[in-house]
Design a protein around this motif. Structure first.
Motif, PDB file in Angstrom:
ATOM      1  N   MET A   1       0.858  -1.173   0.000  1.00 53.58           N
ATOM      2  CA  MET A   1       0.000   0.000   0.000  1.00 53.58           C
ATOM      3  C   MET A   1       0.903   1.234   0.000  1.00 53.58           C
ATOM      4  O   MET A   1       1.805   1.352   0.814  1.00 53.58           O
ATOM      5  N   LYS A   2       0.639   2.133  -0.926  1.00 53.63           N
ATOM      6  CA  LYS A   2       1.412   3.372  -1.015  1.00 53.63           C
ATOM      7  C   LYS A   2       0.578   4.509  -0.435  1.00 53.63           C
ATOM      8  O   LYS A   2      -0.507   4.807  -0.918  1.00 53.63           O
ATOM      9  N   VAL A   3       1.109   5.129   0.608  1.00 54.86           N
ATOM     10  CA  VAL A   3       0.436   6.246   1.272  1.00 54.86           C
ATOM     11  C   VAL A   3       1.243   7.510   0.989  1.00 54.86           C
ATOM     12  O   VAL A   3       2.427   7.577   1.311  1.00 54.86           O
ATOM     13  N   GLN A   4       0.586   8.494   0.366  1.00 51.63           N
ATOM     14  CA  GLN A   4       1.232   9.765   0.061  1.00 51.63           C
ATOM     15  C   GLN A   4       0.546  10.884   0.819  1.00 51.63           C
ATOM     16  O   GLN A   4      -0.675  11.032   0.753  1.00 51.63           O
ATOM     17  N   LEU A   5       1.338  11.646   1.518  1.00 49.44           N
ATOM     18  CA  LEU A   5       0.871  12.846   2.194  1.00 49.44           C
ATOM     19  C   LEU A   5       1.198  14.008   1.256  1.00 49.44           C
ATOM     20  O   LEU A   5       2.363  14.315   1.017  1.00 49.44           O
ATOM     21  N   LEU A   6       0.165  14.597   0.658  1.00 46.16           N
ATOM     22  CA  LEU A   6       0.342  15.690  -0.290  1.00 46.16           C
ATOM     23  C   LEU A   6       0.078  17.000   0.433  1.00 46.16           C
ATOM     24  O   LEU A   6      -1.038  17.271   0.852  1.00 46.16           O
ATOM     25  N   VAL A   7       1.133  17.788   0.571  1.00 53.52           N
ATOM     26  CA  VAL A   7       1.049  19.017   1.366  1.00 53.52           C
ATOM     27  C   VAL A   7       1.799  20.155   0.695  1.00 53.52           C
ATOM     28  O   VAL A   7       2.625  19.935  -0.176  1.00 53.52           O
ATOM     29  N   THR A   8       1.502  21.367   1.140  1.00 55.61           N
ATOM     30  CA  THR A   8       2.303  22.510   0.715  1.00 55.61           C
ATOM     31  C   THR A   8       3.520  22.598   1.634  1.00 55.61           C
ATOM     32  O   THR A   8       3.521  22.063   2.740  1.00 55.61           O
ATOM     33  N   LYS A   9       4.530  23.272   1.165  1.00 54.89           N
ATOM     34  CA  LYS A   9       5.761  23.402   1.948  1.00 54.89           C
ATOM     35  C   LYS A   9       5.559  24.225   3.211  1.00 54.89           C
ATOM     36  O   LYS A   9       6.374  24.150   4.121  1.00 54.89           O
ATOM     37  N   THR A  10       4.466  24.976   3.282  1.00 59.14           N
ATOM     38  CA  THR A  10       4.203  25.814   4.466  1.00 59.14           C
ATOM     39  C   THR A  10       3.089  25.261   5.346  1.00 59.14           C
ATOM     40  O   THR A  10       2.660  25.933   6.279  1.00 59.14           O
ATOM     41  N   ASP A  11       2.625  24.056   5.088  1.00 55.73           N
ATOM     42  CA  ASP A  11       1.521  23.470   5.862  1.00 55.73           C
ATOM     43  C   ASP A  11       2.009  23.135   7.275  1.00 55.73           C
ATOM     44  O   ASP A  11       2.840  22.258   7.464  1.00 55.73           O
ATOM     45  N   PHE A  12       1.462  23.827   8.257  1.00 57.63           N
ATOM     46  CA  PHE A  12       1.888  23.642   9.644  1.00 57.63           C
ATOM     47  C   PHE A  12       1.366  22.352  10.262  1.00 57.63           C
ATOM     48  O   PHE A  12       1.803  21.965  11.353  1.00 57.63           O
ATOM     49  N   SER A  13       0.449  21.641   9.605  1.00 49.98           N
ATOM     50  CA  SER A  13      -0.107  20.411  10.166  1.00 49.98           C
ATOM     51  C   SER A  13       0.753  19.178   9.882  1.00 49.98           C
ATOM     52  O   SER A  13       0.506  18.112  10.447  1.00 49.98           O
ATOM     53  N   VAL A  14       1.758  19.299   9.035  1.00 49.52           N
ATOM     54  CA  VAL A  14       2.565  18.147   8.633  1.00 49.52           C
ATOM     55  C   VAL A  14       3.179  17.406   9.829  1.00 49.52           C
ATOM     56  O   VAL A  14       3.064  16.183   9.912  1.00 49.52           O
ATOM     57  N   PRO A  15       3.833  18.069  10.777  1.00 39.89           N
ATOM     58  CA  PRO A  15       4.403  17.326  11.906  1.00 39.89           C
ATOM     59  C   PRO A  15       3.360  16.515  12.686  1.00 39.89           C
ATOM     60  O   PRO A  15       3.647  15.396  13.129  1.00 39.89           O
ATOM     61  N   ASN A  16       2.159  17.053  12.826  1.00 39.07           N
ATOM     62  CA  ASN A  16       1.107  16.332  13.545  1.00 39.07           C
ATOM     63  C   ASN A  16       0.668  15.085  12.784  1.00 39.07           C
ATOM     64  O   ASN A  16       0.492  14.013  13.372  1.00 39.07           O
ATOM     65  N   ILE A  17       0.466  15.210  11.485  1.00 32.82           N
ATOM     66  CA  ILE A  17       0.054  14.055  10.680  1.00 32.82           C
ATOM     67  C   ILE A  17       1.159  12.999  10.684  1.00 32.82           C
ATOM     68  O   ILE A  17       0.886  11.807  10.831  1.00 32.82           O
ATOM     69  N   GLU A  18       2.402  13.429  10.524  1.00 38.58           N
ATOM     70  CA  GLU A  18       3.515  12.480  10.537  1.00 38.58           C
ATOM     71  C   GLU A  18       3.578  11.738  11.871  1.00 38.58           C
ATOM     72  O   GLU A  18       3.809  10.522  11.905  1.00 38.58           O
ATOM     73  N   ARG A  19       3.368  12.440  12.958  1.00 37.65           N
ATOM     74  CA  ARG A  19       3.373  11.810  14.278  1.00 37.65           C
ATOM     75  C   ARG A  19       2.265  10.750  14.361  1.00 37.65           C
ATOM     76  O   ARG A  19       2.481   9.659  14.890  1.00 37.65           O
ATOM     77  N   GLU A  20       1.084  11.082  13.848  1.00 34.49           N
ATOM     78  CA  GLU A  20      -0.027  10.127  13.870  1.00 34.49           C
ATOM     79  C   GLU A  20       0.296   8.889  13.035  1.00 34.49           C
ATOM     80  O   GLU A  20       0.050   7.759  13.464  1.00 34.49           O
ATOM     81  N   PHE A  21       0.864   9.073  11.841  1.00 37.02           N
ATOM     82  CA  PHE A  21       1.249   7.935  11.009  1.00 37.02           C
ATOM     83  C   PHE A  21       2.289   7.070  11.719  1.00 37.02           C
ATOM     84  O   PHE A  21       2.174   5.842  11.733  1.00 37.02           O
ATOM     85  N   ARG A  22       3.297   7.700  12.300  1.00 35.65           N
ATOM     86  CA  ARG A  22       4.330   6.925  13.016  1.00 35.65           C
ATOM     87  C   ARG A  22       3.730   6.179  14.198  1.00 35.65           C
ATOM     88  O   ARG A  22       4.046   5.007  14.427  1.00 35.65           O
ATOM     89  N   HIS A  23       2.869   6.844  14.959  1.00 37.83           N
ATOM     90  CA  HIS A  23       2.240   6.217  16.124  1.00 37.83           C
ATOM     91  C   HIS A  23       1.439   4.983  15.722  1.00 37.83           C
ATOM     92  O   HIS A  23       1.401   3.982  16.437  1.00 37.83           O
ATOM     93  N   LEU A  24       0.791   5.042  14.563  1.00 33.62           N
ATOM     94  CA  LEU A  24      -0.022   3.929  14.080  1.00 33.62           C
ATOM     95  C   LEU A  24       0.792   2.905  13.275  1.00 33.62           C
ATOM     96  O   LEU A  24       0.265   1.870  12.878  1.00 33.62           O
ATOM     97  N   GLY A  25       2.066   3.211  13.041  1.00 33.94           N
ATOM     98  CA  GLY A  25       2.907   2.288  12.289  1.00 33.94           C
ATOM     99  C   GLY A  25       2.585   2.244  10.802  1.00 33.94           C
ATOM    100  O   GLY A  25       2.782   1.225  10.148  1.00 33.94           O
TER     101      GLY A  25
END
Length: 79
Positions: A1-25
């Motif tokens: 399964m390929k999961v792509q997080l498509l964001v702008t370079k200034t999107d302040f929510s990226v660290p939060n989403i990345e943390r959630e993905f890592r937490h869920l493995g």
């Protein structure tokens, strides 16, 4: 399964989403919309963040961790 997080370079929510993905493995890759105008056009993207799963739009917003769990784990168990 390929999961792509498509964001702008200034999107302040990226660290939060990345943390959630890592937490869920959940493995993922980050692609910046500024570098992929083809994805912006193909998926009619108007804002950030967006999440593609195997090339299909799954979320056009920042989902909660509960929403991610439901999508990735509960829905998969039914198939």
């Amino acid at each position: 399964m390929k999961v792509q997080l498509l964001v702008t370079k200034t999107d302040f929510s990226v660290p939060n989403i990345e943390r959630e993905f890592r937490h869920l493995g959940i493995g993922y890759q980050v692609d910046y919309l500024e570098d992929h105008p083809d994805l912006v056009a193909r998926h009619n993207i108007r804002h950030s963040p967006n999440i593609l799963i195997d090339g299909e739009m799954a979320f056009r917003y920042h989902p909660t961790e509960t929403e991610l769990k439901k999508f990735f784990f509960e829905n998969k168990l039914r198939h």
